[in-house]
Design a protein around this motif. Sequence first.
Motif, PDB file in Angstrom:
ATOM      1  N   TYR A 192       0.854  -1.188   0.000  1.00 16.17           N
ATOM      2  CA  TYR A 192       0.000   0.000   0.000  1.00 16.17           C
ATOM      3  C   TYR A 192       0.888   1.235   0.000  1.00 16.17           C
ATOM      4  N   TYR A 193       0.573   2.169  -0.867  1.00 13.41           N
ATOM      5  CA  TYR A 193       1.352   3.386  -1.053  1.00 13.41           C
ATOM      6  C   TYR A 193       0.728   4.518  -0.243  1.00 13.41           C
ATOM      7  N   VAL A 194       1.519   5.105   0.651  1.00 15.08           N
ATOM      8  CA  VAL A 194       1.053   6.206   1.494  1.00 15.08           C
ATOM      9  C   VAL A 194       1.789   7.473   1.069  1.00 15.08           C
ATOM     10  N   THR A 195       1.034   8.507   0.762  1.00 16.56           N
ATOM     11  CA  THR A 195       1.654   9.765   0.346  1.00 16.56           C
ATOM     12  C   THR A 195       2.189  10.519   1.567  1.00 16.56           C
ATOM     13  N   ASN A 196       3.076  11.443   1.296  1.00 13.88           N
ATOM     14  CA  ASN A 196       3.731  12.219   2.343  1.00 13.88           C
ATOM     15  C   ASN A 196       2.712  12.925   3.242  1.00 13.88           C
ATOM     16  N   ASP A 197       1.653  13.477   2.671  1.00 14.37           N
ATOM     17  CA  ASP A 197       0.667  14.209   3.471  1.00 14.37           C
ATOM     18  C   ASP A 197      -0.208  13.284   4.324  1.00 14.37           C
ATOM     19  N   GLN A 198      -0.270  11.993   4.012  1.00 12.51           N
ATOM     20  CA  GLN A 198      -1.046  11.024   4.800  1.00 12.51           C
ATOM     21  C   GLN A 198      -0.183  10.272   5.802  1.00 12.51           C
TER      22      GLN A 198
ATOM     23  N   PHE B  79       2.881  -4.533  14.724  1.00 11.48           N
ATOM     24  CA  PHE B  79       3.594  -3.408  14.122  1.00 11.48           C
ATOM     25  C   PHE B  79       4.905  -3.827  13.448  1.00 11.48           C
ATOM     26  N   LYS B  80       5.648  -4.720  14.082  1.00 12.42           N
ATOM     27  CA  LYS B  80       6.961  -5.130  13.562  1.00 12.42           C
ATOM     28  C   LYS B  80       6.858  -5.965  12.282  1.00 12.42           C
ATOM     29  N   HIS B  81       5.669  -6.383  11.913  1.00 11.79           N
ATOM     30  CA  HIS B  81       5.481  -7.139  10.675  1.00 11.79           C
ATOM     31  C   HIS B  81       5.360  -6.225   9.461  1.00 11.79           C
ATOM     32  N   PHE B  82       5.163  -4.939   9.696  1.00 14.54           N
ATOM     33  CA  PHE B  82       5.013  -3.999   8.586  1.00 14.54           C
ATOM     34  C   PHE B  82       6.368  -3.398   8.233  1.00 14.54           C
ATOM     35  N   ARG B  83       6.633  -3.359   6.937  1.00  7.96           N
ATOM     36  CA  ARG B  83       7.867  -2.737   6.446  1.00  7.96           C
ATOM     37  C   ARG B  83       7.467  -1.536   5.605  1.00  7.96           C
ATOM     38  N   GLY B  84       8.043  -0.399   5.934  1.00  9.42           N
ATOM     39  CA  GLY B  84       7.825   0.812   5.155  1.00  9.42           C
ATOM     40  C   GLY B  84       9.063   1.113   4.336  1.00  9.42           C
ATOM     41  N   ILE B  85       8.894   1.253   3.042  1.00 10.43           N
ATOM     42  CA  ILE B  85      10.009   1.538   2.137  1.00 10.43           C
ATOM     43  C   ILE B  85       9.849   2.977   1.663  1.00 10.43           C
TER      44      ILE B  85
ATOM     45  N   TYR C  99       4.192   0.479   1.980  1.00  2.38           N
ATOM     46  CA  TYR C  99       4.111  -0.475   3.087  1.00  2.38           C
ATOM     47  C   TYR C  99       3.824  -1.874   2.579  1.00  2.38           C
ATOM     48  N   GLN C 100       4.504  -2.840   3.212  1.00  5.70           N
ATOM     49  CA  GLN C 100       4.297  -4.254   2.934  1.00  5.70           C
ATOM     50  C   GLN C 100       4.162  -4.981   4.269  1.00  5.70           C
ATOM     51  N   TYR C 101       3.521  -6.143   4.252  1.00  8.42           N
ATOM     52  CA  TYR C 101       3.385  -6.964   5.458  1.00  8.42           C
ATOM     53  C   TYR C 101       4.307  -8.155   5.331  1.00  8.42           C
ATOM     54  N   LEU C 102       5.113  -8.390   6.382  1.00 10.90           N
ATOM     55  CA  LEU C 102       6.053  -9.500   6.395  1.00 10.90           C
ATOM     56  C   LEU C 102       5.537 -10.614   7.294  1.00 10.90           C
ATOM     57  N   LYS C 103       5.743 -11.857   6.878  1.00 12.19           N
ATOM     58  CA  LYS C 103       5.318 -13.002   7.701  1.00 12.19           C
ATOM     59  C   LYS C 103       6.139 -13.070   8.992  1.00 12.19           C
ATOM     60  N   GLU C 104       7.405 -12.760   8.901  1.00 13.76           N
ATOM     61  CA  GLU C 104       8.282 -12.740  10.073  1.00 13.76           C
ATOM     62  C   GLU C 104       8.502 -11.285  10.498  1.00 13.76           C
ATOM     63  N   PRO C 105       8.410 -10.995  11.801  1.00 14.96           N
ATOM     64  CA  PRO C 105       8.619  -9.615  12.247  1.00 14.96           C
ATOM     65  C   PRO C 105      10.054  -9.173  12.014  1.00 14.96           C
TER      66      PRO C 105
END
Length: 64
Positions: A21-27, A41-47, A56-62
């Motif tokens: 999911y793509y989050v813009t700077n203003d959001q 929370f630790k399962h989410f990776r923000g690039i 944002y992506q969801y990882l199976k391993e934190p």
Amino acid sequence: MTEEMIKEILDRLMTGELSEYYVTNDQFMEFRQVLVKRKDFKHFRGIGQRGGDVLYQYLKEPRS
């Protein structure tokens, strides 16, 4: 973007319904405020993207 919308997006990432999911700077700040309250929370990776947007992506391993 409401807190309920953000929770729904995060749940869809968790279940695999969304791969990313793509989050813009203003959001970003309102999105992050909801994200850091989650138990998984630790399962989410923000690039970070150019211009302050985040993918944002969801990882199976934190992440550590």
